[in-house]
Scaffold this motif. Sequence first.
Motif, PDB file in Angstrom:
ATOM      1  N   PRO A   1      -4.937 -12.117 -16.373  1.00 16.27           N
ATOM      2  CA  PRO A   1      -5.317 -11.643 -17.711  1.00 16.27           C
ATOM      3  C   PRO A   1      -6.734 -11.076 -17.749  1.00 16.27           C
ATOM      4  O   PRO A   1      -7.037 -10.227 -18.583  1.00 16.27           O
ATOM      5  CB  PRO A   1      -5.180 -12.899 -18.579  1.00 16.27           C
ATOM      6  CG  PRO A   1      -5.241 -14.048 -17.618  1.00 16.27           C
ATOM      7  CD  PRO A   1      -4.625 -13.558 -16.358  1.00 16.27           C
ATOM      8  N   ASP A   2      -7.588 -11.547 -16.848  1.00 18.30           N
ATOM      9  CA  ASP A   2      -8.963 -11.060 -16.831  1.00 18.30           C
ATOM     10  C   ASP A   2      -9.043  -9.572 -16.488  1.00 18.30           C
ATOM     11  O   ASP A   2     -10.020  -8.899 -16.832  1.00 18.30           O
ATOM     12  CB  ASP A   2      -9.795 -11.860 -15.827  1.00 18.30           C
ATOM     13  CG  ASP A   2      -9.208 -11.808 -14.423  1.00 18.30           C
ATOM     14  OD1 ASP A   2      -8.025 -12.165 -14.264  1.00 18.30           O
ATOM     15  OD2 ASP A   2      -9.917 -11.405 -13.482  1.00 18.30           O
ATOM     16  N   LYS A   3      -8.003  -9.067 -15.806  1.00 16.24           N
ATOM     17  CA  LYS A   3      -7.984  -7.647 -15.464  1.00 16.24           C
ATOM     18  C   LYS A   3      -7.531  -6.795 -16.659  1.00 16.24           C
ATOM     19  O   LYS A   3      -7.805  -5.599 -16.707  1.00 16.24           O
ATOM     20  CB  LYS A   3      -7.032  -7.400 -14.285  1.00 16.24           C
ATOM     21  CG  LYS A   3      -7.488  -8.025 -12.972  1.00 16.24           C
ATOM     22  CD  LYS A   3      -8.680  -7.275 -12.401  1.00 16.24           C
ATOM     23  CE  LYS A   3      -9.064  -7.790 -11.030  1.00 16.24           C
ATOM     24  NZ  LYS A   3     -10.220  -7.055 -10.469  1.00 16.24           N
ATOM     25  N   ILE A   4      -6.851  -7.411 -17.600  1.00 16.27           N
ATOM     26  CA  ILE A   4      -6.348  -6.696 -18.774  1.00 16.27           C
ATOM     27  C   ILE A   4      -7.374  -6.684 -19.900  1.00 16.27           C
ATOM     28  O   ILE A   4      -7.541  -5.679 -20.601  1.00 16.27           O
ATOM     29  CB  ILE A   4      -5.034  -7.337 -19.265  1.00 16.27           C
ATOM     30  CG1 ILE A   4      -3.939  -7.198 -18.192  1.00 16.27           C
ATOM     31  CG2 ILE A   4      -4.583  -6.744 -20.589  1.00 16.27           C
ATOM     32  CD1 ILE A   4      -3.501  -5.781 -17.928  1.00 16.27           C
TER      33      ILE A   4
ATOM     34  N   LEU B   1      -0.901   7.081 -14.434  1.00  7.09           N
ATOM     35  CA  LEU B   1       0.499   7.338 -14.766  1.00  7.09           C
ATOM     36  C   LEU B   1       0.798   7.151 -16.250  1.00  7.09           C
ATOM     37  O   LEU B   1       1.906   7.434 -16.703  1.00  7.09           O
ATOM     38  CB  LEU B   1       1.412   6.407 -13.957  1.00  7.09           C
ATOM     39  CG  LEU B   1       1.468   6.662 -12.444  1.00  7.09           C
ATOM     40  CD1 LEU B   1       2.157   5.501 -11.746  1.00  7.09           C
ATOM     41  CD2 LEU B   1       2.185   7.976 -12.149  1.00  7.09           C
ATOM     42  N   ALA B   2      -0.172   6.644 -16.996  1.00 11.55           N
ATOM     43  CA  ALA B   2       0.075   6.335 -18.406  1.00 11.55           C
ATOM     44  C   ALA B   2       0.506   7.559 -19.204  1.00 11.55           C
ATOM     45  O   ALA B   2       1.244   7.442 -20.185  1.00 11.55           O
ATOM     46  CB  ALA B   2      -1.175   5.717 -19.029  1.00 11.55           C
TER      47      ALA B   2
ATOM     48  N   PRO C   1       0.815  -1.228   0.000  1.00 16.71           N
ATOM     49  CA  PRO C   1       0.000   0.000   0.000  1.00 16.71           C
ATOM     50  C   PRO C   1       0.846   1.274   0.000  1.00 16.71           C
ATOM     51  O   PRO C   1       0.479   2.272  -0.636  1.00 16.71           O
ATOM     52  CB  PRO C   1      -0.819  -0.119   1.292  1.00 16.71           C
ATOM     53  CG  PRO C   1      -0.868  -1.585   1.587  1.00 16.71           C
ATOM     54  CD  PRO C   1       0.454  -2.113   1.135  1.00 16.71           C
ATOM     55  N   LYS C   2       1.988   1.228   0.702  1.00  8.94           N
ATOM     56  CA  LYS C   2       2.867   2.400   0.722  1.00  8.94           C
ATOM     57  C   LYS C   2       3.489   2.641  -0.657  1.00  8.94           C
ATOM     58  O   LYS C   2       3.627   3.787  -1.100  1.00  8.94           O
ATOM     59  CB  LYS C   2       3.968   2.212   1.774  1.00  8.94           C
ATOM     60  CG  LYS C   2       3.445   2.116   3.206  1.00  8.94           C
ATOM     61  CD  LYS C   2       2.782   3.413   3.650  1.00  8.94           C
ATOM     62  CE  LYS C   2       2.364   3.361   5.095  1.00  8.94           C
ATOM     63  NZ  LYS C   2       1.679   4.609   5.531  1.00  8.94           N
ATOM     64  N   LEU C   3       3.871   1.560  -1.334  1.00  9.69           N
ATOM     65  CA  LEU C   3       4.423   1.716  -2.678  1.00  9.69           C
ATOM     66  C   LEU C   3       3.387   2.298  -3.625  1.00  9.69           C
ATOM     67  O   LEU C   3       3.707   3.124  -4.487  1.00  9.69           O
ATOM     68  CB  LEU C   3       4.926   0.370  -3.204  1.00  9.69           C
ATOM     69  CG  LEU C   3       6.185  -0.205  -2.538  1.00  9.69           C
ATOM     70  CD1 LEU C   3       6.485  -1.616  -3.072  1.00  9.69           C
ATOM     71  CD2 LEU C   3       7.395   0.701  -2.787  1.00  9.69           C
ATOM     72  N   LEU C   4       2.135   1.859  -3.490  1.00 10.20           N
ATOM     73  CA  LEU C   4       1.078   2.413  -4.332  1.00 10.20           C
ATOM     74  C   LEU C   4       0.935   3.913  -4.091  1.00 10.20           C
ATOM     75  O   LEU C   4       0.743   4.685  -5.039  1.00 10.20           O
ATOM     76  CB  LEU C   4      -0.242   1.690  -4.048  1.00 10.20           C
ATOM     77  CG  LEU C   4      -0.352   0.254  -4.582  1.00 10.20           C
ATOM     78  CD1 LEU C   4      -1.609  -0.418  -4.067  1.00 10.20           C
ATOM     79  CD2 LEU C   4      -0.336   0.240  -6.096  1.00 10.20           C
ATOM     80  N   GLU C   5       1.033   4.320  -2.831  1.00 11.58           N
ATOM     81  CA  GLU C   5       0.973   5.752  -2.533  1.00 11.58           C
ATOM     82  C   GLU C   5       2.155   6.492  -3.152  1.00 11.58           C
ATOM     83  O   GLU C   5       2.011   7.605  -3.667  1.00 11.58           O
ATOM     84  CB  GLU C   5       0.964   5.970  -1.013  1.00 11.58           C
ATOM     85  CG  GLU C   5      -0.307   5.513  -0.310  1.00 11.58           C
ATOM     86  CD  GLU C   5      -0.214   5.684   1.201  1.00 11.58           C
ATOM     87  OE1 GLU C   5       0.710   6.388   1.654  1.00 11.58           O
ATOM     88  OE2 GLU C   5      -1.056   5.112   1.915  1.00 11.58           O
TER      89      GLU C   5
ATOM     90  N   ALA D   1      -6.455  -1.103  -7.355  1.00  6.70           N
ATOM     91  CA  ALA D   1      -5.831   0.189  -7.046  1.00  6.70           C
ATOM     92  C   ALA D   1      -4.587   0.399  -7.894  1.00  6.70           C
ATOM     93  O   ALA D   1      -4.332   1.516  -8.383  1.00  6.70           O
ATOM     94  CB  ALA D   1      -5.471   0.250  -5.560  1.00  6.70           C
ATOM     95  N   LEU D   2      -3.810  -0.660  -8.078  1.00  8.47           N
ATOM     96  CA  LEU D   2      -2.624  -0.558  -8.923  1.00  8.47           C
ATOM     97  C   LEU D   2      -3.013  -0.200 -10.353  1.00  8.47           C
ATOM     98  O   LEU D   2      -2.395   0.676 -10.988  1.00  8.47           O
ATOM     99  CB  LEU D   2      -1.842  -1.872  -8.890  1.00  8.47           C
ATOM    100  CG  LEU D   2      -0.670  -1.979  -9.884  1.00  8.47           C
ATOM    101  CD1 LEU D   2       0.358  -0.880  -9.635  1.00  8.47           C
ATOM    102  CD2 LEU D   2      -0.009  -3.357  -9.784  1.00  8.47           C
ATOM    103  N   LEU D   3      -4.036  -0.869 -10.877  1.00 12.20           N
ATOM    104  CA  LEU D   3      -4.466  -0.575 -12.245  1.00 12.20           C
ATOM    105  C   LEU D   3      -4.912   0.884 -12.379  1.00 12.20           C
ATOM    106  O   LEU D   3      -4.596   1.557 -13.369  1.00 12.20           O
ATOM    107  CB  LEU D   3      -5.599  -1.519 -12.646  1.00 12.20           C
ATOM    108  CG  LEU D   3      -5.172  -2.954 -12.984  1.00 12.20           C
ATOM    109  CD1 LEU D   3      -6.384  -3.864 -13.073  1.00 12.20           C
ATOM    110  CD2 LEU D   3      -4.386  -2.999 -14.286  1.00 12.20           C
ATOM    111  N   ASN D   4      -5.642   1.378 -11.378  1.00  8.90           N
ATOM    112  CA  ASN D   4      -6.062   2.781 -11.420  1.00  8.90           C
ATOM    113  C   ASN D   4      -4.846   3.709 -11.454  1.00  8.90           C
ATOM    114  O   ASN D   4      -4.821   4.699 -12.198  1.00  8.90           O
ATOM    115  CB  ASN D   4      -6.937   3.101 -10.208  1.00  8.90           C
ATOM    116  CG  ASN D   4      -8.307   2.440 -10.307  1.00  8.90           C
ATOM    117  OD1 ASN D   4      -8.792   2.161 -11.406  1.00  8.90           O
ATOM    118  ND2 ASN D   4      -8.937   2.188  -9.165  1.00  8.90           N
ATOM    119  N   ASN D   5      -3.831   3.371 -10.632  1.00  9.95           N
ATOM    120  CA  ASN D   5      -2.621   4.191 -10.629  1.00  9.95           C
ATOM    121  C   ASN D   5      -1.902   4.117 -11.970  1.00  9.95           C
ATOM    122  O   ASN D   5      -1.366   5.114 -12.468  1.00  9.95           O
ATOM    123  CB  ASN D   5      -1.682   3.738  -9.512  1.00  9.95           C
ATOM    124  CG  ASN D   5      -2.142   4.200  -8.139  1.00  9.95           C
ATOM    125  OD1 ASN D   5      -3.302   4.549  -7.959  1.00  9.95           O
ATOM    126  ND2 ASN D   5      -1.247   4.191  -7.166  1.00  9.95           N
TER     127      ASN D   5
END
Length: 957
Positions: free
Chosen positions: A260-263, A236-237, A190-194, A228-232
């Motif tokens: 793969p289902d998330k992609i 960042l894209a 979670p800290k890395l995501l922040e 949350a990672l995908l949103n970040n």
Amino acid sequence: MAWQPQAEPLRQLAGYLKDSLSGYDPDAQKHATLMLSQAKSSPDINNYLTYLFASRQPPSSLAFSTEDFHSARCAAAIMLKNNISSGYKAITDEHLSYIRSSIIGGLQDPNSQIRNYAGNVIAEIVRQGGILGWQQLLPELISLASNESGSTSSETQEGAMSALSKVCEDNKRVLDKDYQGQRPLNFIVPKLLELTTSQLPKVRADALISINVFIPQKPQALLVGLDALLNNLFALASDPNATVRRNVCRAFVLIIDIRPDKIAPHMAGLVDYMITQQRNTDDPDLALDAAEFWLCVGEHDRLRTALGPYLEKIVPVLLVSMIYSEDEILMLEGGEDDAEAEDKAEDIKPQFAKVKATRAGVSSNGLGDSSAAGLEPGKNDLPSHRLSLIRVLEDDDELSEGEIEEDYGEGREQDPEERWNLRKCSAAALDVLASVFHGPVFAITLPYLMDNLRHSEWPHREAAVLALGAVADGCMEMVTPHLPELVPYLISLLDDPEPVVRQITCWTLGRYSGWASQLKDSADKARYFEPMMEGILTKMLDNNKRVQEAGASAFAHLEEKATQELMPYCEPIVRQFVQCFEKYKDRNMFILYDCVQTLAEHVGPKLAREDLVNLLMPALIERWNKISDQSREIFPLLECLSYVATALGNAFAPFAGPLFARCIRIIHQNLEEYLAAVNNEVLDKPDKDFLVTSLDLLSAIIQALDENKSAELVASTQPRFFDLLAFCMEDPSNDVRQSSYALLGDCAIFISPQLQAYLPTLMPILIKQLDLDQTLDEQILTGFSVVNNACWSCGEICYKQRERMIPYCDGLYPKLRAIILNPEIPESVNENGAIALGRLAVGAYEQLTPLLGEFAEPFLDSMEKVSWTEEKDSAFEGFTEVVLRNPEAMEVCLPKFFEAIARYTAALHPDTGTTRVLKPLFSRAVNGYRSIIPDFKSFLSQLSPENGQLLQREYQL
């Protein structure tokens, strides 16, 4: 009171550290290195090093310039890290506390190189002492990187994040372990995501790098936070920093493998995004990371078809990306004729022995050697092997300790032909997409080919030829109608003035050599195959070394495709090979050996003609005599000679003696060097590839020659042949043991009388190898290959030695039974184990008779998958002898036995290679059961109707 240094020792140490990095005074540098080595014995040395490194300004006792003091600090950091690495356990708690408290200050230094060194030292402390050894570190690094206090400088945030990234990379598995109910990753992720939302680009990039390290492990902490990672990532894209976008691309690629289902729902947007990034001509590394996306998706079973609607967008970008960049063109254009120039040592790629496939007279399910290489079928012949993204993630971070990459130092640029780059990645992606979508990919590619194959500018010609080769496997059906026109044009490009065009043309012709070699009409063969073969052979003698290499590689590919079609052309091929031996420098010898051995493999005894032997063997022997026992070139040469020996058979006899003796010498020397290194840590352990390739050539020679000649060679060795083999059978290397058991089995087949006297020495070693508990989890694939060869050699020994196996039956039986009962092992190991058990019964049937009820059913289950061969015949010969002596033990699995008898009867055909040895034994068994089973017809009804009728007809039931 905090530790303080003494002025004079500090002054001396700083001077030596400064001089150790000086390239201007070699004598001073040598003296400094000696004195620093002696200083390691001082109990306070690490404190002195820490003090110097952590001091931003020179202490008053040092009259150093700013530049000299910086050099001394860098040298102090390097030495401190090395001391921690080699002697961590000897550092006292008091000194370790001082190092830890001081080194954190290095993360706040205004100089980025010093901050990087501080991170390296921190990472080394954690590597040696573990996460729990410095429990407050991670919270402190995260606090600094995220500016929790609100007053942390940008430099400190970057230094702390860089150090955290190093710790994460070094401890990715440890951080996901449970420590008294807590997993560090639950706190870190979670800290890395922040931190990916930091205002500082370097912090954002390093936070993404750290997250990417964990993705392949699929830790729960990351899976929970994946949305949350995908949103970040989507946020960042569009980051203005290219390094951040590179790691965004990498993250998407890595997520494909775990979820793969998330992609899939975002494919349309991701396609557009990756295309945009791949078109970034200002940052080829970013473009390469984007191009990896097509490879990863194209190879994914569940996602690949999702690219179909977007091929019109993707393929043109790939085609354009296959053109050399302007910088690459400047490096490559006008390549020199360098055939006469000697190769530099650094230009010769390291060579490793290729482990031969496991021995089996059965199926090889589960143990094929292609999977070990990590290359997908159809991809391993692209102009460059693809590096996995994980490998890239591991290798391209900042070099620790301020190291310089030797290959690409000052004044030397990396050769675009030697590295994985956007051009090669795009070609590999096109290859994958062509293999998935076929016609649609070719339809998009064809106009590009028509416009560029004859382009006046060579980079466009070269890229078009590359594209044509890339679609060969996937679009062969669509390309074939165009090949009568394309192939002659490609052959003409073999004379292109630009070497890189000739080079890629060789590769592409190799990709289409299967079509040309399989043409049925003799006129078509003369029109296309023979000119193709001649053209590639001619390029093997090109005056440019790279073209030589490409020609040889393409011809090896042609040999694989043409196989026996090459038989009429052996003489001109061998003559060309001999000229190559005369012309080639060291580097290209390796691919030339591959050409020779591939020819030997596919034309076999046709190569044993006296005129061909007299052409080829002197060239090989001349090279053999030229290279030393310590040269790594001996690996491919020994492998090549193994294939040649097999092809020549007894025609190899005049050359066998010296080759056999040298292999024995290499093996003996390697074993002695290993024993010396085990007893003396100062000595380096020898390379085991020398053993592997020497053992394999000994096997080939013993197979090739008649029994008397092989036996004579074995008897004449000093030290004794079987004594050396016994040592190799117990070597700690799986590859060495795998080759050793292959050699043991060949000895059982071809020189069984010589082997007999050494059974008391060799059999206990073999029995120990059959113990599945000896196969380590981390080496399970290669370990099973060893067990497979041990089973195979055991079966050969049992069949040849027969009743002489009785003393070893008690040791062999439980091991072989455990193998055939274990559902977790590969099929080929199971099958070879069953064959060995059946062959053991040929001579030890009395000993196995009481045990029949234990192994009958698993034996029959294992043998059901094995084709009828002589090995299977002999295994059933022994098994049936046991059944005849204990028919009651077959009650549970008797129908399976009769089904096997029926399958044997059906297989009795001259083309199958089976014999009628079993017919009398099976007849006795069938009639014996008919006499003791009251309602035999009812019993036969349990069999399949076809097999029941076959048995009734064959045995007059």
